[in-house]
Design a protein around this motif. Structure first.
Motif, PDB file in Angstrom:
ATOM      1  N   SER A  24       0.819  -1.207   0.000  1.00  0.00           N
ATOM      2  CA  SER A  24       0.000   0.000   0.000  1.00  0.00           C
ATOM      3  C   SER A  24       0.856   1.262   0.000  1.00  0.00           C
ATOM      4  CB  SER A  24      -0.954   0.006   1.197  1.00  0.00           C
ATOM      5  OG  SER A  24      -0.230   0.080   2.387  1.00  0.00           O
ATOM      6  N   ALA A  25       2.102   1.163   0.454  1.00  0.00           N
ATOM      7  CA  ALA A  25       2.973   2.325   0.487  1.00  0.00           C
ATOM      8  C   ALA A  25       3.350   2.774  -0.926  1.00  0.00           C
ATOM      9  CB  ALA A  25       4.226   2.025   1.305  1.00  0.00           C
ATOM     10  N   ALA A  26       3.614   1.834  -1.807  1.00  0.00           N
ATOM     11  CA  ALA A  26       3.960   2.162  -3.186  1.00  0.00           C
ATOM     12  C   ALA A  26       3.376   1.091  -4.097  1.00  0.00           C
ATOM     13  CB  ALA A  26       5.466   2.243  -3.355  1.00  0.00           C
ATOM     14  N   ASP A  27       2.613   1.517  -5.049  1.00  0.00           N
ATOM     15  CA  ASP A  27       1.934   0.613  -5.970  1.00  0.00           C
ATOM     16  C   ASP A  27       2.706   0.593  -7.287  1.00  0.00           C
ATOM     17  OD1 ASP A  27       0.236  -0.722  -7.682  1.00  0.00           O
ATOM     18  OD2 ASP A  27      -1.523   0.470  -7.177  1.00  0.00           O
ATOM     19  N   THR A  28       3.519  -0.441  -7.492  1.00  0.00           N
ATOM     20  CA  THR A  28       4.356  -0.482  -8.696  1.00  0.00           C
ATOM     21  C   THR A  28       3.544  -0.742  -9.965  1.00  0.00           C
ATOM     22  OG1 THR A  28       4.923  -2.791  -8.265  1.00  0.00           O
ATOM     23  CG2 THR A  28       6.478  -1.112  -7.490  1.00  0.00           C
ATOM     24  N   VAL A  29       2.362  -1.335  -9.845  1.00  0.00           N
ATOM     25  CA  VAL A  29       1.501  -1.499 -11.027  1.00  0.00           C
ATOM     26  C   VAL A  29       1.032  -0.119 -11.493  1.00  0.00           C
ATOM     27  CG1 VAL A  29      -0.674  -2.454 -11.889  1.00  0.00           C
ATOM     28  CG2 VAL A  29       0.787  -3.839 -10.403  1.00  0.00           C
ATOM     29  N   ASN A  30       0.610   0.700 -10.539  1.00  0.00           N
ATOM     30  CA  ASN A  30       0.243   2.074 -10.867  1.00  0.00           C
ATOM     31  C   ASN A  30       1.463   2.839 -11.367  1.00  0.00           C
ATOM     32  OD1 ASN A  30      -1.593   4.319 -10.974  1.00  0.00           O
ATOM     33  ND2 ASN A  30      -0.642   5.099  -9.115  1.00  0.00           N
ATOM     34  N   GLY A  31       2.619   2.591 -10.742  1.00  0.00           N
ATOM     35  CA  GLY A  31       3.863   3.227 -11.170  1.00  0.00           C
ATOM     36  C   GLY A  31       4.207   2.899 -12.609  1.00  0.00           C
ATOM     37  N   GLU A  32       3.961   1.665 -13.009  1.00  0.00           N
ATOM     38  CA  GLU A  32       4.220   1.260 -14.397  1.00  0.00           C
ATOM     39  C   GLU A  32       3.331   2.035 -15.368  1.00  0.00           C
ATOM     40  OE1 GLU A  32       4.499  -2.782 -17.132  1.00  0.00           O
ATOM     41  OE2 GLU A  32       3.444  -2.870 -15.216  1.00  0.00           O
ATOM     42  N   GLN A  33       2.075   2.199 -15.011  1.00  0.00           N
ATOM     43  CA  GLN A  33       1.147   2.960 -15.865  1.00  0.00           C
ATOM     44  C   GLN A  33       1.571   4.420 -15.965  1.00  0.00           C
ATOM     45  OE1 GLN A  33      -2.525   2.136 -13.837  1.00  0.00           O
ATOM     46  NE2 GLN A  33      -2.826   0.196 -14.909  1.00  0.00           N
ATOM     47  N   ILE A  34       1.943   5.003 -14.855  1.00  0.00           N
ATOM     48  CA  ILE A  34       2.399   6.399 -14.845  1.00  0.00           C
ATOM     49  C   ILE A  34       3.671   6.534 -15.680  1.00  0.00           C
ATOM     50  CG2 ILE A  34       3.304   8.256 -13.379  1.00  0.00           C
ATOM     51  CD1 ILE A  34       1.439   7.035 -11.160  1.00  0.00           C
ATOM     52  N   PHE A  35       4.594   5.583 -15.508  1.00  0.00           N
ATOM     53  CA  PHE A  35       5.841   5.602 -16.264  1.00  0.00           C
ATOM     54  C   PHE A  35       5.563   5.548 -17.765  1.00  0.00           C
ATOM     55  CE2 PHE A  35       9.577   3.847 -18.283  1.00  0.00           C
ATOM     56  CZ  PHE A  35      10.615   4.513 -17.656  1.00  0.00           C
ATOM     57  N   SER A  36       4.666   4.677 -18.176  1.00  0.00           N
ATOM     58  CA  SER A  36       4.397   4.540 -19.610  1.00  0.00           C
ATOM     59  C   SER A  36       3.794   5.813 -20.197  1.00  0.00           C
ATOM     60  CB  SER A  36       3.507   3.330 -19.882  1.00  0.00           C
ATOM     61  OG  SER A  36       2.206   3.536 -19.398  1.00  0.00           O
ATOM     62  N   VAL A  37       3.040   6.546 -19.423  1.00  0.00           N
ATOM     63  CA  VAL A  37       2.422   7.792 -19.910  1.00  0.00           C
ATOM     64  C   VAL A  37       3.392   8.974 -19.847  1.00  0.00           C
ATOM     65  CG1 VAL A  37       0.604   9.497 -19.441  1.00  0.00           C
ATOM     66  CG2 VAL A  37       0.078   7.049 -19.334  1.00  0.00           C
ATOM     67  N   HIS A  38       4.109   9.119 -18.736  1.00  0.00           N
ATOM     68  CA  HIS A  38       4.893  10.331 -18.497  1.00  0.00           C
ATOM     69  C   HIS A  38       6.403  10.202 -18.720  1.00  0.00           C
ATOM     70  CE1 HIS A  38       1.529  12.622 -16.848  1.00  0.00           C
ATOM     71  NE2 HIS A  38       1.158  11.503 -16.248  1.00  0.00           N
ATOM     72  N   CYS A  39       6.931   8.982 -18.684  1.00  0.00           N
ATOM     73  CA  CYS A  39       8.388   8.825 -18.668  1.00  0.00           C
ATOM     74  C   CYS A  39       8.962   8.054 -19.852  1.00  0.00           C
ATOM     75  CB  CYS A  39       8.816   8.114 -17.385  1.00  0.00           C
ATOM     76  SG  CYS A  39       8.080   8.764 -15.877  1.00  0.00           S
ATOM     77  N   ALA A  40       8.197   7.111 -20.366  1.00  0.00           N
ATOM     78  CA  ALA A  40       8.724   6.194 -21.382  1.00  0.00           C
ATOM     79  C   ALA A  40       9.153   6.904 -22.663  1.00  0.00           C
ATOM     80  CB  ALA A  40       7.702   5.107 -21.701  1.00  0.00           C
ATOM     81  N   GLY A  41       8.633   8.082 -22.937  1.00  0.00           N
ATOM     82  CA  GLY A  41       9.042   8.824 -24.122  1.00  0.00           C
ATOM     83  C   GLY A  41      10.538   9.100 -24.142  1.00  0.00           C
ATOM     84  N   CYS A  42      11.110   9.376 -23.001  1.00  0.00           N
ATOM     85  CA  CYS A  42      12.556   9.617 -22.893  1.00  0.00           C
ATOM     86  C   CYS A  42      13.294   8.422 -22.295  1.00  0.00           C
ATOM     87  CB  CYS A  42      12.827  10.842 -22.020  1.00  0.00           C
ATOM     88  SG  CYS A  42      12.284  12.385 -22.760  1.00  0.00           S
ATOM     89  N   HIS A  43      12.592   7.594 -21.524  1.00  0.00           N
ATOM     90  CA  HIS A  43      13.255   6.523 -20.766  1.00  0.00           C
ATOM     91  C   HIS A  43      12.723   5.136 -21.133  1.00  0.00           C
ATOM     92  CE1 HIS A  43      15.440   9.255 -18.152  1.00  0.00           C
ATOM     93  NE2 HIS A  43      14.327   9.939 -17.951  1.00  0.00           N
ATOM     94  N   VAL A  44      12.484   4.883 -22.392  1.00  0.00           N
ATOM     95  CA  VAL A  44      11.969   3.572 -22.806  1.00  0.00           C
ATOM     96  C   VAL A  44      12.942   2.477 -22.367  1.00  0.00           C
ATOM     97  CG1 VAL A  44      12.937   3.686 -25.150  1.00  0.00           C
ATOM     98  CG2 VAL A  44      10.927   2.281 -24.696  1.00  0.00           C
TER      99      VAL A  44
END
Length: 111
Positions: A24-44
């Motif tokens: 519950s402290a950190a949801d890596t499934v949610n983190g993966e979704q956020i990463f794919s939307v906001h970060c993967a463009g530069c950090h694929v």
């Protein structure tokens, strides 16, 4: 009977609120979704299309001292050099989730 039920309910709620489970402290499934939307463009796949050496691989994170949840959270929140700040785009929990995902993936070498 009503007092006993109230006491049991209050005790149960206190126990739940006292113990924080790592999931519950950190949801890596949610983190993966956020990463794919906001970060993967530069950090694929943990790379970096702007500066190759400044990638999200475990060795680079360690080299630059960004190998803790606090350090990754700080960079995501405030940005650094070419990295944009996300404090106005993501809330604190989303930042924690994406930071946990980045560290998890770095441990797996982004596989």
């Amino acid at each position: 009977m009503k007092k006993l039920l109230t006491l049991v309910l209050v005790t149960f709620l206190l126990l739940i609120s006292t113990f924080t489970f790592p999931v519950s402290a950190a949801d890596t499934v949610n983190g993966e979704q956020i990463f794919s939307v906001h970060c993967a463009g530069c950090h694929v796949n943990g790379s970096n299309i702007i500066r190759r050496g400044k990638n999200l691989k475990k060795q680079a994170l360690k080299k630059y001292g960004i190998d803790s949840i606090e350090a990754v959270t700080s960079i995501v929140t405030n940005g650094k050099n070419n990295m944009s700040a996300y404090k106005k785009r993501l809330n604190e929990q989303q930042i924690q989730d994406v930071a946990a995902y980045v560290l998890q993936q770095s441990e797996k070498d982004w596989h």
